[in-house]
Design an enzyme around this catalytic site. Structure first.
Site, PDB file in Angstrom:
ATOM      1  N   ASN A  94       0.833  -1.206   0.000  1.00 42.72           N
ATOM      2  CA  ASN A  94       0.000   0.000   0.000  1.00 42.72           C
ATOM      3  C   ASN A  94       0.861   1.248   0.000  1.00 42.72           C
ATOM      4  OD1 ASN A  94      -0.573   1.973   2.464  1.00 42.72           O
ATOM      5  ND2 ASN A  94       0.182   0.026   3.307  1.00 42.72           N
TER       6      ASN A  94
ATOM      7  N   GLY B 199      -0.534   7.025   1.894  1.00 46.95           N
ATOM      8  CA  GLY B 199      -0.108   8.413   2.145  1.00 46.95           C
ATOM      9  C   GLY B 199      -1.083   9.196   3.005  1.00 46.95           C
ATOM     10  N   PHE B 200      -1.693   8.553   3.970  1.00 46.12           N
ATOM     11  CA  PHE B 200      -2.598   9.190   4.949  1.00 46.12           C
ATOM     12  C   PHE B 200      -3.760   9.965   4.315  1.00 46.12           C
ATOM     13  CE2 PHE B 200       1.185   9.888   8.121  1.00 46.12           C
ATOM     14  CZ  PHE B 200       1.263   8.525   8.338  1.00 46.12           C
TER      15      PHE B 200
ATOM     16  N   SER C 138       5.330   5.306   8.860  1.00 47.30           N
ATOM     17  CA  SER C 138       4.755   5.008   7.550  1.00 47.30           C
ATOM     18  C   SER C 138       5.781   5.338   6.482  1.00 47.30           C
ATOM     19  CB  SER C 138       3.491   5.834   7.324  1.00 47.30           C
ATOM     20  OG  SER C 138       3.170   5.785   5.944  1.00 47.30           O
TER      21      SER C 138
ATOM     22  N   ASN D 213       5.018   6.029   3.470  1.00 49.17           N
ATOM     23  CA  ASN D 213       4.314   6.672   2.353  1.00 49.17           C
ATOM     24  C   ASN D 213       4.159   8.180   2.468  1.00 49.17           C
ATOM     25  OD1 ASN D 213       3.898   4.174   1.029  1.00 49.17           O
ATOM     26  ND2 ASN D 213       2.268   3.712   2.511  1.00 49.17           N
ATOM     27  N   THR D 214       4.694   8.777   3.533  1.00 48.56           N
ATOM     28  CA  THR D 214       4.738  10.237   3.638  1.00 48.56           C
ATOM     29  C   THR D 214       6.211  10.623   3.596  1.00 48.56           C
ATOM     30  OG1 THR D 214       2.700  10.380   4.908  1.00 48.56           O
ATOM     31  CG2 THR D 214       4.224  12.221   5.147  1.00 48.56           C
TER      32      THR D 214
ATOM     33  N   LYS E 179       4.656   3.927  17.174  1.00 48.43           N
ATOM     34  CA  LYS E 179       4.692   2.825  16.197  1.00 48.43           C
ATOM     35  C   LYS E 179       5.968   2.915  15.372  1.00 48.43           C
ATOM     36  CE  LYS E 179       1.915   0.367  12.803  1.00 48.43           C
ATOM     37  NZ  LYS E 179       0.566   0.220  12.259  1.00 48.43           N
TER      38      LYS E 179
ATOM     39  N   GLY F  46       5.320  -3.756  14.167  1.00 51.91           N
ATOM     40  CA  GLY F  46       5.547  -2.445  13.617  1.00 51.91           C
ATOM     41  C   GLY F  46       4.698  -2.213  12.374  1.00 51.91           C
ATOM     42  N   ASN F  47       5.191  -1.276  11.624  1.00 50.57           N
ATOM     43  CA  ASN F  47       4.514  -0.824  10.407  1.00 50.57           C
ATOM     44  C   ASN F  47       4.881  -1.728   9.208  1.00 50.57           C
ATOM     45  OD1 ASN F  47       3.042   1.003   8.724  1.00 50.57           O
ATOM     46  ND2 ASN F  47       3.483   2.603  10.237  1.00 50.57           N
ATOM     47  N   THR F  48       4.524  -1.289   8.016  1.00 50.68           N
ATOM     48  CA  THR F  48       4.860  -2.049   6.801  1.00 50.68           C
ATOM     49  C   THR F  48       6.353  -1.896   6.493  1.00 50.68           C
ATOM     50  OG1 THR F  48       4.257  -0.122   5.484  1.00 50.68           O
ATOM     51  CG2 THR F  48       2.568  -1.795   5.784  1.00 50.68           C
TER      52      THR F  48
ATOM     53  N   TYR G 190      -3.871  -6.646  10.399  1.00 50.25           N
ATOM     54  CA  TYR G 190      -4.434  -5.939   9.248  1.00 50.25           C
ATOM     55  C   TYR G 190      -4.573  -6.940   8.098  1.00 50.25           C
ATOM     56  CZ  TYR G 190      -5.613  -2.207   5.992  1.00 50.25           C
ATOM     57  OH  TYR G 190      -6.279  -1.406   5.089  1.00 50.25           O
ATOM     58  N   THR G 191      -3.431  -7.329   7.499  1.00 54.75           N
ATOM     59  CA  THR G 191      -3.489  -8.186   6.308  1.00 54.75           C
ATOM     60  C   THR G 191      -4.107  -9.554   6.631  1.00 54.75           C
ATOM     61  OG1 THR G 191      -1.543  -7.007   5.531  1.00 54.75           O
ATOM     62  CG2 THR G 191      -2.094  -9.038   4.370  1.00 54.75           C
TER      63      THR G 191
HETATM   64  C1  LIG Z   1      -3.827  -0.539   3.214  1.00 57.96           C
HETATM   65  C2  LIG Z   1      -3.037  -0.308   4.485  1.00 57.96           C
HETATM   66  C3  LIG Z   1      -3.109   0.932   5.116  1.00 57.96           C
HETATM   67  C4  LIG Z   1      -2.391   1.159   6.291  1.00 57.96           C
HETATM   68  N1  LIG Z   1      -2.486   2.381   6.908  1.00 57.96           N
HETATM   69  C5  LIG Z   1      -1.828   2.585   8.071  1.00 57.96           C
HETATM   70  C6  LIG Z   1      -1.959   3.821   8.757  1.00 57.96           C
HETATM   71  O1  LIG Z   1      -2.680   4.716   8.349  1.00 57.96           O
HETATM   72  N2  LIG Z   1      -1.256   3.976   9.923  1.00 57.96           N
HETATM   73  C7  LIG Z   1      -0.445   2.990  10.437  1.00 57.96           C
HETATM   74  O2  LIG Z   1       0.161   3.189  11.497  1.00 57.96           O
HETATM   75  N3  LIG Z   1      -0.329   1.802   9.807  1.00 57.96           N
HETATM   76  C8  LIG Z   1      -0.993   1.588   8.645  1.00 57.96           C
HETATM   77  N4  LIG Z   1      -0.875   0.388   8.022  1.00 57.96           N
HETATM   78  C9  LIG Z   1       0.025  -0.652   8.595  1.00 57.96           C
HETATM   79  C10 LIG Z   1      -0.727  -1.655   9.467  1.00 57.96           C
HETATM   80  O3  LIG Z   1      -1.332  -1.017  10.560  1.00 57.96           O
HETATM   81  C11 LIG Z   1       0.239  -2.738   9.990  1.00 57.96           C
HETATM   82  O4  LIG Z   1       1.157  -2.135  10.854  1.00 57.96           O
HETATM   83  C12 LIG Z   1       1.004  -3.433   8.878  1.00 57.96           C
HETATM   84  O5  LIG Z   1       0.170  -3.648   7.762  1.00 57.96           O
HETATM   85  C13 LIG Z   1       1.598  -4.755   9.338  1.00 57.96           C
HETATM   86  O6  LIG Z   1       0.598  -5.619   9.785  1.00 57.96           O
HETATM   87  P1  LIG Z   1      -0.050  -6.781   8.839  1.00 57.96           P
HETATM   88  O7  LIG Z   1       1.093  -7.550   8.245  1.00 57.96           O
HETATM   89  O8  LIG Z   1      -0.915  -7.556   9.760  1.00 57.96           O
HETATM   90  O9  LIG Z   1      -0.826  -6.078   7.790  1.00 57.96           O
HETATM   91  C14 LIG Z   1      -1.579   0.138   6.840  1.00 57.96           C
HETATM   92  C15 LIG Z   1      -1.525  -1.116   6.205  1.00 57.96           C
HETATM   93  C16 LIG Z   1      -2.237  -1.350   5.043  1.00 57.96           C
HETATM   94  C17 LIG Z   1      -2.143  -2.695   4.384  1.00 57.96           C
END
Ligand SMILES: Cc1cc2nc3c(=O)[nH]c(=O)nc-3n(C[C@H](O)[C@H](O)[C@H](O)COP(=O)(O)O)c2cc1C
Length: 361
Positions: free
Chosen positions: A123, A126-127, A194, A196-197, A234, A262-264, A336-337
């Site tokens: 993904n 970008g918020f 993130s 994406n920013t 995070k 953590g994050n992606t 999430y995923t």
């Molecule tokens: C489409 C999408 C949008 C996301 N948006 C955010 C976000 O706005 N803020 C954030 O902290 N993480 C965001 N994430 C990251 C998830 O919260 C999570 O940290 C990450 O996807 C890893 O977990 P997962 O493997 O279970 O998806 C996003 C992930 C996806 C797939």
């Protein structure tokens, strides 16, 4: 997992949901969320959903009483559209956001790409955000306030900066979002991870991060001196051990209550061969199965170091993945995923795990 709920979701509901929005993942997501919002507005529907789901065991983390250990990760219900659905679906908490102080559109679409063969998503959102005031107004309208449990799940709110705010002014953005939202949040998550920013991840550098976090913890203390709202941070799964240690000591020094790891990731390893090229050509963060091992390593490192509680997120696709996260020291987990690919059965199965649990070798 041979759970009939899981098989039903994967064979029937998921194909139908994935087809919504003519196969565009974000349109499908919006329609599914709209449906959940409508269903969860009906008290009898919420009661019906709750009856289907295992409640799990309560646990206290960072001074917050959670109904169970499983949360919905940030980004799935950014604007709190379906905020009352998540408790009845078995989640003990939901992290709304990431929300920015002012509304902004996010990156151009398409910006969500599914890779089912790899159990992954890329993904580059970008918020996209309606802004902090709009989210605060929605939560106020629904009567959801800090500590009252009115949403049926604990509410975390993830805050970020607007894209057009210079990095030097980032603390002002986080403080503005905090001011608008803290009264509705059981905790505030500071998103500095993130990908994406542009430049956001540089806010994880010690000097900048310390300034930002001290400002936020001071704001939390002055808003409620007796019971400041916990601030969580995070982190990116791409940080190495030294950077994690440095970040940890800054967080402890600033009075942070916990870490979300953590994050992606920007890394593209662990994808099925046929997905490697298309996923590498896309900008954005990768989540899901390819992230499992990396996220686990970060959680283990942070939990061993202590003293902050760690919420594990990243690549939790099965109950066994959640078990490995708990075994590595995570107090709570977020999905999430895994939720996209396995649905409510995964939440149920994690809530049924014994504690402590041992992952299968
Ligand atoms: C489409 C999408 C949008 C996301 N948006 C955010 C976000 O706005 N803020 C954030 O902290 N993480 C965001 N994430 C990251 C998830 O919260 C999570 O940290 C990450 O996807 C890893 O977990 P997962 O493997 O279970 O998806 C996003 C992930 C996806 C797939």
């Amino acid at each position: 997992m041979t759970d009939p709920l899981l098989i039903g979701y994967r064979r029937l509901l998921r194909p139908a949901l994935f087809r919504l929005g003519r196969g565009d993942p974000e349109s499908a997501h919006e329609r599914a969320l709209g449906l959940l919002a409508r269903v969860s507005a009906i008290p009898a529907a919420r009661a019906g959903l709750s009856a289907l789901h295992a409640p799990g065991e309560p646990i206290e983390v960072a001074g917050i009483a959670f109904g169970n250990r499983v949360g919905l990760a940030a980004g799935l219900d950014k604007q709190g559209a379906a905020v009352r659905a998540w408790g009845p679906l078995g989640f003990g908490h939901v992290e709304l956001g990431t929300v920015t102080p002012r509304p902004q559109p996010g990156n151009p679409r398409p910006r969500i790409h599914r890779f089912p063969r790899s159990g992954a998503i890329v993904n580059a959102m970008g918020f996209p955000s309606e802004g902090a005031t709009a989210l605060a107004a929605r939560l106020a309208r629904l009567g959801i306030r800090r500590g009252d449990g009115a949403a049926g799940a604990r509410i975390g709110i993830s805050i970020g900066k607007n894209k057009d705010t210079p990095l030097a002014d980032a603390p002002g953005d986080y403080l503005a979002a905090f001011a608008a939202l803290h009264a509705h949040a059981d905790y505030i998550a500071v998103n500095v991870s993130s990908p994406n920013t542009p430049g956001l991840r540089t806010l994880q550098d010690a000097g900048t991060l310390g300034e930002l976090l001290r400002a936020l913890t001071a704001a939390a203390r002055s808003a409620d001196p007796a019971r400041p709202v916990p601030i969580m941070v995070k982190v990116a799964p791409d940080l190495g051990p030294d950077a994690l240690d440095e970040l940890l000591s800054v967080c402890v020094g600033a009075g942070v209550a916990g870490l979300i790891a953590g994050n992606t990731t920007l890394d593209r390893t662990g994808l099925a061969p046929a997905d490697r090229r298309p996923a590498t050509d896309l900008a954005g963060g990768l989540s899901g199965r390819p992230l499992t091992r990396r996220a686990l390593g970060v959680v283990r490192h942070l939990a061993r170091r202590g003293p902050l509680p760690v919420i594990g997120a990243g690549g939790i696709m099965t109950p066994d993945d959640a078990c490995a996260m708990f075994d590595a020291g995570a107090r709570l987990v977020q999905l999430y995923t895994g939720w996209i690919y396995s649905g409510p059965a995964l939440v149920n199965a994690i809530n049924r795990l014994p504690y402590p649990c041992r992952p299968e070798e």
